[in-house]
Scaffold this motif. Structure first.
Motif, PDB file in Angstrom:
ATOM      1  N   ILE A 146       0.842  -1.090  -0.030  1.00 51.20           N
ATOM      2  CA  ILE A 146      -0.216  -0.317  -0.034  1.00 51.20           C
ATOM      3  C   ILE A 146       0.728   1.659  -0.284  1.00 51.20           C
ATOM      4  O   ILE A 146       2.443   1.585   0.716  1.00 51.20           O
ATOM      5  CB  ILE A 146      -1.146   0.038   1.290  1.00 51.20           C
ATOM      6  CG1 ILE A 146      -1.586  -1.046   1.218  1.00 51.20           C
ATOM      7  CG2 ILE A 146      -1.569   2.057   1.213  1.00 51.20           C
ATOM      8  CD1 ILE A 146      -2.719  -0.826   2.273  1.00 51.20           C
ATOM      9  N   CYS A 147       0.016   1.958  -0.388  1.00 47.81           N
ATOM     10  CA  CYS A 147       1.363   3.456  -1.195  1.00 47.81           C
ATOM     11  C   CYS A 147       1.492   3.929   0.417  1.00 47.81           C
ATOM     12  O   CYS A 147       0.376   3.896   0.989  1.00 47.81           O
ATOM     13  CB  CYS A 147       0.883   4.283  -2.475  1.00 47.81           C
ATOM     14  SG  CYS A 147       1.542   5.617  -2.167  1.00 47.81           S
ATOM     15  N   SER A 148       2.249   4.484   1.435  1.00 47.67           N
ATOM     16  CA  SER A 148       2.103   5.510   2.391  1.00 47.67           C
ATOM     17  C   SER A 148       1.192   6.946   1.977  1.00 47.67           C
ATOM     18  O   SER A 148       0.889   7.392   2.997  1.00 47.67           O
ATOM     19  CB  SER A 148       3.436   6.000   2.911  1.00 47.67           C
ATOM     20  OG  SER A 148       4.352   6.027   1.632  1.00 47.67           O
ATOM     21  N   VAL A 149       1.213   7.504   0.763  1.00 45.01           N
ATOM     22  CA  VAL A 149       0.320   8.559   0.060  1.00 45.01           C
ATOM     23  C   VAL A 149      -1.471   8.048   0.152  1.00 45.01           C
ATOM     24  O   VAL A 149      -1.620   8.942  -0.107  1.00 45.01           O
ATOM     25  CB  VAL A 149       1.222   8.977  -0.975  1.00 45.01           C
ATOM     26  CG1 VAL A 149       0.634  10.666  -1.214  1.00 45.01           C
ATOM     27  CG2 VAL A 149       2.645   9.860  -0.104  1.00 45.01           C
TER      28      VAL A 149
ATOM     29  N   GLY B 213       4.568  14.394   2.392  1.00 47.82           N
ATOM     30  CA  GLY B 213       2.872  13.660   2.492  1.00 47.82           C
ATOM     31  C   GLY B 213       2.659  11.823   3.619  1.00 47.82           C
ATOM     32  O   GLY B 213       1.587  11.791   3.163  1.00 47.82           O
ATOM     33  N   ALA B 214       4.094  11.069   2.941  1.00 46.60           N
ATOM     34  CA  ALA B 214       3.376  10.282   3.292  1.00 46.60           C
ATOM     35  C   ALA B 214       2.924   9.724   5.488  1.00 46.60           C
ATOM     36  O   ALA B 214       3.948  10.744   6.072  1.00 46.60           O
ATOM     37  CB  ALA B 214       5.273   9.653   4.125  1.00 46.60           C
ATOM     38  N   ASN B 215       2.335   9.063   5.505  1.00 53.37           N
ATOM     39  CA  ASN B 215       1.555   8.618   6.559  1.00 53.37           C
ATOM     40  C   ASN B 215       1.255   7.641   6.789  1.00 53.37           C
ATOM     41  O   ASN B 215      -0.218   6.734   6.128  1.00 53.37           O
ATOM     42  CB  ASN B 215       0.212   9.573   6.627  1.00 53.37           C
ATOM     43  CG  ASN B 215      -0.345   9.795   7.824  1.00 53.37           C
ATOM     44  OD1 ASN B 215       0.186   9.588   9.315  1.00 53.37           O
ATOM     45  ND2 ASN B 215      -1.661  10.042   8.486  1.00 53.37           N
ATOM     46  N   PRO B 216       1.788   6.456   7.504  1.00 51.57           N
ATOM     47  CA  PRO B 216       1.679   5.075   7.536  1.00 51.57           C
ATOM     48  C   PRO B 216       0.658   5.166   8.790  1.00 51.57           C
ATOM     49  O   PRO B 216       0.019   4.743   8.420  1.00 51.57           O
ATOM     50  CB  PRO B 216       3.151   4.545   7.852  1.00 51.57           C
ATOM     51  CG  PRO B 216       3.768   6.211   8.416  1.00 51.57           C
ATOM     52  CD  PRO B 216       3.196   6.875   7.836  1.00 51.57           C
TER      53      PRO B 216
ATOM     54  N   LEU C 179       9.610  10.583   8.286  1.00 51.61           N
ATOM     55  CA  LEU C 179       9.041  10.578   7.701  1.00 51.61           C
ATOM     56  C   LEU C 179       9.803  10.894   5.949  1.00 51.61           C
ATOM     57  O   LEU C 179      10.583  12.579   5.992  1.00 51.61           O
ATOM     58  CB  LEU C 179       8.067  10.471   7.861  1.00 51.61           C
ATOM     59  CG  LEU C 179       7.317   9.707   8.420  1.00 51.61           C
ATOM     60  CD1 LEU C 179       5.885  10.144   8.339  1.00 51.61           C
ATOM     61  CD2 LEU C 179       7.190   8.317   7.321  1.00 51.61           C
ATOM     62  N   GLU C 180       8.900  11.178   4.250  1.00 55.80           N
ATOM     63  CA  GLU C 180       9.381  11.855   3.545  1.00 55.80           C
ATOM     64  C   GLU C 180      10.747  11.644   3.458  1.00 55.80           C
ATOM     65  O   GLU C 180      11.980  10.282   3.372  1.00 55.80           O
ATOM     66  CB  GLU C 180       8.811  13.030   4.321  1.00 55.80           C
ATOM     67  CG  GLU C 180       7.093  12.975   3.925  1.00 55.80           C
ATOM     68  CD  GLU C 180       6.982  14.443   4.225  1.00 55.80           C
ATOM     69  OE1 GLU C 180       7.780  15.238   4.484  1.00 55.80           O
ATOM     70  OE2 GLU C 180       5.152  15.149   4.293  1.00 55.80           O
ATOM     71  N   ASN C 181      11.302  12.845   3.055  1.00 55.00           N
ATOM     72  CA  ASN C 181      13.385  12.347   3.423  1.00 55.00           C
ATOM     73  C   ASN C 181      14.002  11.986   4.531  1.00 55.00           C
ATOM     74  O   ASN C 181      15.628  12.232   4.333  1.00 55.00           O
ATOM     75  CB  ASN C 181      13.514  13.990   2.179  1.00 55.00           C
ATOM     76  CG  ASN C 181      13.332  15.630   3.510  1.00 55.00           C
ATOM     77  OD1 ASN C 181      12.692  15.483   4.367  1.00 55.00           O
ATOM     78  ND2 ASN C 181      14.093  16.299   2.411  1.00 55.00           N
ATOM     79  N   LEU C 182      13.429  12.629   5.180  1.00 54.33           N
ATOM     80  CA  LEU C 182      14.722  12.619   6.289  1.00 54.33           C
ATOM     81  C   LEU C 182      13.962  11.108   7.058  1.00 54.33           C
ATOM     82  O   LEU C 182      14.522  10.240   7.682  1.00 54.33           O
ATOM     83  CB  LEU C 182      13.303  13.392   7.700  1.00 54.33           C
ATOM     84  CG  LEU C 182      13.443  14.818   7.524  1.00 54.33           C
ATOM     85  CD1 LEU C 182      12.894  15.425   8.758  1.00 54.33           C
ATOM     86  CD2 LEU C 182      15.130  15.068   7.375  1.00 54.33           C
ATOM     87  N   LEU C 183      13.429   9.776   6.045  1.00 59.51           N
ATOM     88  CA  LEU C 183      13.341   8.505   6.243  1.00 59.51           C
ATOM     89  C   LEU C 183      15.219   7.863   6.571  1.00 59.51           C
ATOM     90  O   LEU C 183      15.753   7.832   5.964  1.00 59.51           O
ATOM     91  CB  LEU C 183      12.551   7.671   5.331  1.00 59.51           C
ATOM     92  CG  LEU C 183      12.089   5.857   5.946  1.00 59.51           C
ATOM     93  CD1 LEU C 183      11.465   5.973   6.489  1.00 59.51           C
ATOM     94  CD2 LEU C 183      11.806   5.697   4.655  1.00 59.51           C
TER      95      LEU C 183
END
Length: 836
Positions: free
Chosen positions: A219-222, A254-257, A285-289
């Motif tokens: 599933i896409c996190s976005v 916009g990732a929101n698991p 999250l995002e570029n800080l993952l």
């Protein structure tokens, strides 16, 4: 705690300490680094470890595994000292040089032992389109040592992802056909089927899930839970497939698991989805993952190196300790709701984290240890009462190694999945056992046309299949000898001598269809249920641009129909068009493109001639005399009566037949000519006077007439009835009818306005609509002539989240302007024919 550092493959490490001890050591060490360094640095160039006892000497493929690279190598300890083989023996007296394999992947055929079956996993990877399934599969093959380099889906480097072997797949960046491969992780063997995510190719998902034991739902996190996600969810439930969820693309904006976890619980059905919980949380999250925190063992995993090869474990970051502790408690609560054993321990011991006990020590009584929680998650997952959720980013190479651990820890082996066959005579159910000593039973679930003939994919449920053995097709009663037996790695093949129970293989030289059951002899009267095949929803006309290619055109259509049960071909005698039907416009366009590339056939797709009909609005009397004299015997026939509309047409219901009513009294028309009159009526309704479409809903009554003793004949009365009907129809205010489809549209609730507006532009009559949660469902009646191109428009309007299904409902009159356009178009065609 070890005081020195050493490098060793995880599978060898498990063999040195024993599986459970190795896992405990890896999960409780203060610092563990997992990388992909070569075993050659251990100085053990002679050591060879095979995970099987037999291998074919001939192979038709070149395996990337021949370039040595280990699956996982662990650097455990406080210093960077590299132990040699000898020092490993000092630390572990039972350690021998043969314990360290010198290659990452064994191409040997797995053994058929019970131990092998326990360590076998058959999994599928499914998702909505563009969720990253194929990218995930590429990383799995890379980290397990199955491929040498990572390539991306669209093939920008000229190579493309391994599982997208078709040129069209690499050009379009989508998976069109499911592809099978096999690899190893630790001591475990994994068969993988990568399936398409596009709704047009849903049959590939159906037949894959029919034969698999477990699955990864990506599933896409976005994007979250989308239309094909729910479709795949229904397919997994249909075949009772346990699954784990991987929330991918956590590096995207916009990732929101955490929000996706709630969507899974609300939108996906089943007990497992309602209790679905994260077993990991992301570190950033995002570029800080940067990595993930495992809620099972409360360790942080970081992914370093060019391709995420180096996995470093550490303590949970201080900023995430509180959140991780709370989410671990929620995880335990959800699992205990599905597993009584964990529930009892939770009540007695609480939910606090405690490390696994050392060998020989009793189980801790002041909390839940990783091994206890892991075992409970496995039990609940296998019973489809719980679904563990993993997080990461396949594209950024983060979280894949832990996902592979989850496949081994939580998904079933063939002995843990119940498979039922039916006795062909008594229809009694029989449970199949993955035992090499039992009679052979297998299911053909996929067909491909290869260079060497038909390639049949087979799932073996029971017994052993050997090259040269004879198979009995339960569905056809035919016996076939197996000339070649292969294992697939995408489009590459490795010939093998035998394949054991629980495995997936392919064979040549066997003529069958998808869903056929094979047994070792006609005495084994067992049949397996086939996969669900959905009905086509879209049709297009197809014609050759060069008539010289008709033979290849026919071959291509026959082949594609055999390979794909959702691809149908029919010839429309009314329009003289070849009509192909499938699951969508993309589905049919792909087949047209494949004809061009694989057969050199240039075709043209177009909107098929819609099944318009003509009818009459009122009745009219007729009297017609057919007279022709040109010397010698002439033609003479006279008929009189009336025509009228059938009542059902006036009520809006189109009958499937017309009526011819003979009310002749006496011998005004000799009885031997009456059948000819009825044939003339049948000829007259084939083409109406307005648009040349068939006439429906007409009753023709003949009550008077005359005949000549010499010039009357069957032909004369047939022509008389034909012409009389056509002339009478013109007086009855004829009109054109069009097919009306009942269309059901399902979209996210936020798309309600744009969907209603789009259907209104297509002259839809909305019957019902409702919103349940975040899903909007609408049922409408729409003219078929206005539905072409709607699937593309719907996907564009809903960002791929909407889907629709349509079925024939009735025929209704077209608007006046549409009728005038159809009449002009027909007259133009008639004039062109006259000029020719």
């Amino acid at each position: 705690m070890l005081s020195r550092s050493w490098l060793i493959g995880h599978h060898a490490f498990s063999r040195v300490l024993g599986g459970q001890s190795a896992q405990k050591l890896l999960r409780t060490s203060s610092s563990v680094t997992i990388n992909r360094a070569g075993f050659s640095s251990l100085g053990n160039t002679q050591a060879q470890t095979s995970f099987s006892t037999s291998s074919s000497s001939s192979s038709s493929s070149s395996f990337e595994s021949s370039s040595f690279r280990p699956r996982r190598v662990c650097d455990v300890g406080l210093t960077s000292t590299l132990l040699t083989t000898g020092s490993l023996r000092t630390q572990f007296p039972s350690f021998t040089a043969s314990s360290v394999p010198s290659r990452a992947y064994s191409a040997a055929v797995p053994t058929k032992s019970d131990e092998h079956i326990q360590k076998l996993r058959n999994i599928g990877i499914s998702a909505h389109i563009d969720s990253g399934k194929t990218t995930l599969t590429e990383r799995i093959l890379y980290y397990t040592g199955r491929i040498r380099d990572i390539h991306e889906v669209r093939g920008k480097d000229g190579v493309g992802a391994k599982m997208d072997s078709m040129e069209l797949e690499r050009e379009k960046g989508i998976t069109i056909q499911s592809a099978a491969t096999y690899t190893s992780w630790g001591n475990n063997h994994i068969n993988i089927i990568d399936t398409p995510g596009h709704v047009d190719f849903t049959i590939e998902v159906e037949r894959a899930l029919r034969v698999l034991d477990g699955a990864i739902l990506v599933i896409c996190s976005v994007g979250g839970v989308q239309s094909q996600t729910t479709t795949v969810d229904r397919q997994m439930k249909r075949y009772n497939v346990p699954r784990i969820i991987f929330i991918n693309k956590c590096d995207r904006v916009g990732a929101n698991p955490f929000g996706i976890q709630q969507q899974v619980r609300k939108k996906l059905g089943g007990d497992d989805a309602k209790r679905a919980s994260l077993v990991q949380i992301p570190i950033g999250l995002e570029n800080l993952l940067q990595g993930v925190v495992s809620l099972v063992d409360m360790r942080a995993y970081y992914y370093e190196g060019e391709n995420g090869d180096v996995v470093t474990t550490a303590d949970v970051p201080s900023g995430l300790v509180e959140d991780a502790t709370a989410r671990r408690e929620e995880l335990i609560m959800q699992v205990s709701d599905a597993d009584d054993e964990l529930a009892e321990k939770m009540i007695e011991y609480g939910t606090a984290f405690v490390p696994d006990p050392k060998p020989g020590e009793p189980e801790p009584t002041n909390g839940i240890s990783p091994s206890v929680l892991r075992a409970a998650i496995r039990r609940a997952t296998l019973h489809r009462k719980f679904c563990p959720i993993f997080v990461g980013s396949a594209f950024k190479n983060k979280g894949i190694q832990q996902l592979l651990d989850g496949v081994i820890d939580y998904l079933p082996n063939p002995t843990e999945k119940k498979n039922i066959a039916y006795h062909t005579k008594t229809n009694d159910t029989v449970e199949l056992v993955p035992d090499a000593q039992k009679p052979f039973v297998g299911l053909a679930f996929k067909l491909e046309e290869g260079r060497f003939g038909q390639l049949t994919y087979l799932r073996i449920y029971q017994g052993v299949l050997e090259r040269g053995s004879t198979l009995y097709n339960v569905n056809t009663g035919e016996k076939t000898k197996v000339p070649r037996l292969v294992r697939m790695h995408s489009n590459e093949m490795e010939e093998v001598d035998s394949v054991g129970p629980g495995e997936i293989c392919a064979l040549f030289g066997v003529q069958c269809s998808s869903g056929h059951t094979f047994t070792s002899s006609s005495e084994t009267l067992l049949a397996l249920s086939s996969m669900h095949v959905p009905d086509p929803v879209m049709s297009l006309s197809i014609k050759l641009t060069d008539k010289k290619n008709e033979i290849n055109f026919t071959k291509a259509l026959q082949r594609f129909q055999k390979e794909d049960p959702t691809f149908r071909v029919a010839f429309d005698s009314e329009s003289s068009e070849t009509i192909i039907s499938g699951m969508g416009e993309l589905h049919l366009e792909i087949y047209a493109e494949r004809m061009k590339r694989e057969y050199g056939i240039s075709t043209q797709l177009g909107k098929p001639r819609v099944a318009f009909r003509e009818t009459i609005r009122c009745g009219s009397n007729y009297e017609y005399t057919h007279k022709k004299q040109s010397g010698g015997r002439g033609q003479y026939a006279k008929m009189a009566g009336f025509i009228e509309p059938i009542d059902e047409v006036e009520a809006g219901i189109t009958p499937s037949t017309n009526e011819f009513d003979n009310q002749i009294v006496g011998n005004l028309i000799p009885p031997e000519f009456l059948p000819a009159c009825e044939k003339g009526f049948a000829d007259g309704i084939l083409k109406g006077p307005l648009t040349g479409n068939p006439v429906v809903g007409v009753r023709m009554v003949v009550n008077d007439g005359a005949a000549h003793p010499v010039d009357s004949s069957e032909l004369a009365f047939r022509l008389c009835a034909h012409t009389a009907l056509r002339e009478a129809i013109k007086k009855c205010n004829p009109q054109v009818l069009e097919p009306i489809m009942e269309v059901e549209v399902t979209t996210p609730a936020e798309c309600q306005g744009v969907i209603v507006g789009s259907l209104n532009r297509r002259r839809a009559v909305i019957k019902t609509s409702e919103t349940i949660g975040e899903i909007f469902t609408l049922v409408a009646e729409v003219p078929l002539n206005n539905m072409f191109g709607y699937s593309t428009e719907l996907r564009s309007q809903t960002q791929g989240k909407g889907e629709f299904a349509m079925t024939y409902f009735t025929h209704r009159p077209v608007p006046r302007e549409t009728q005038e356009d159809l009449i002009k178009e027909y007259q133009a065609l008639q004039n062109q024919g006259t000029k020719k």
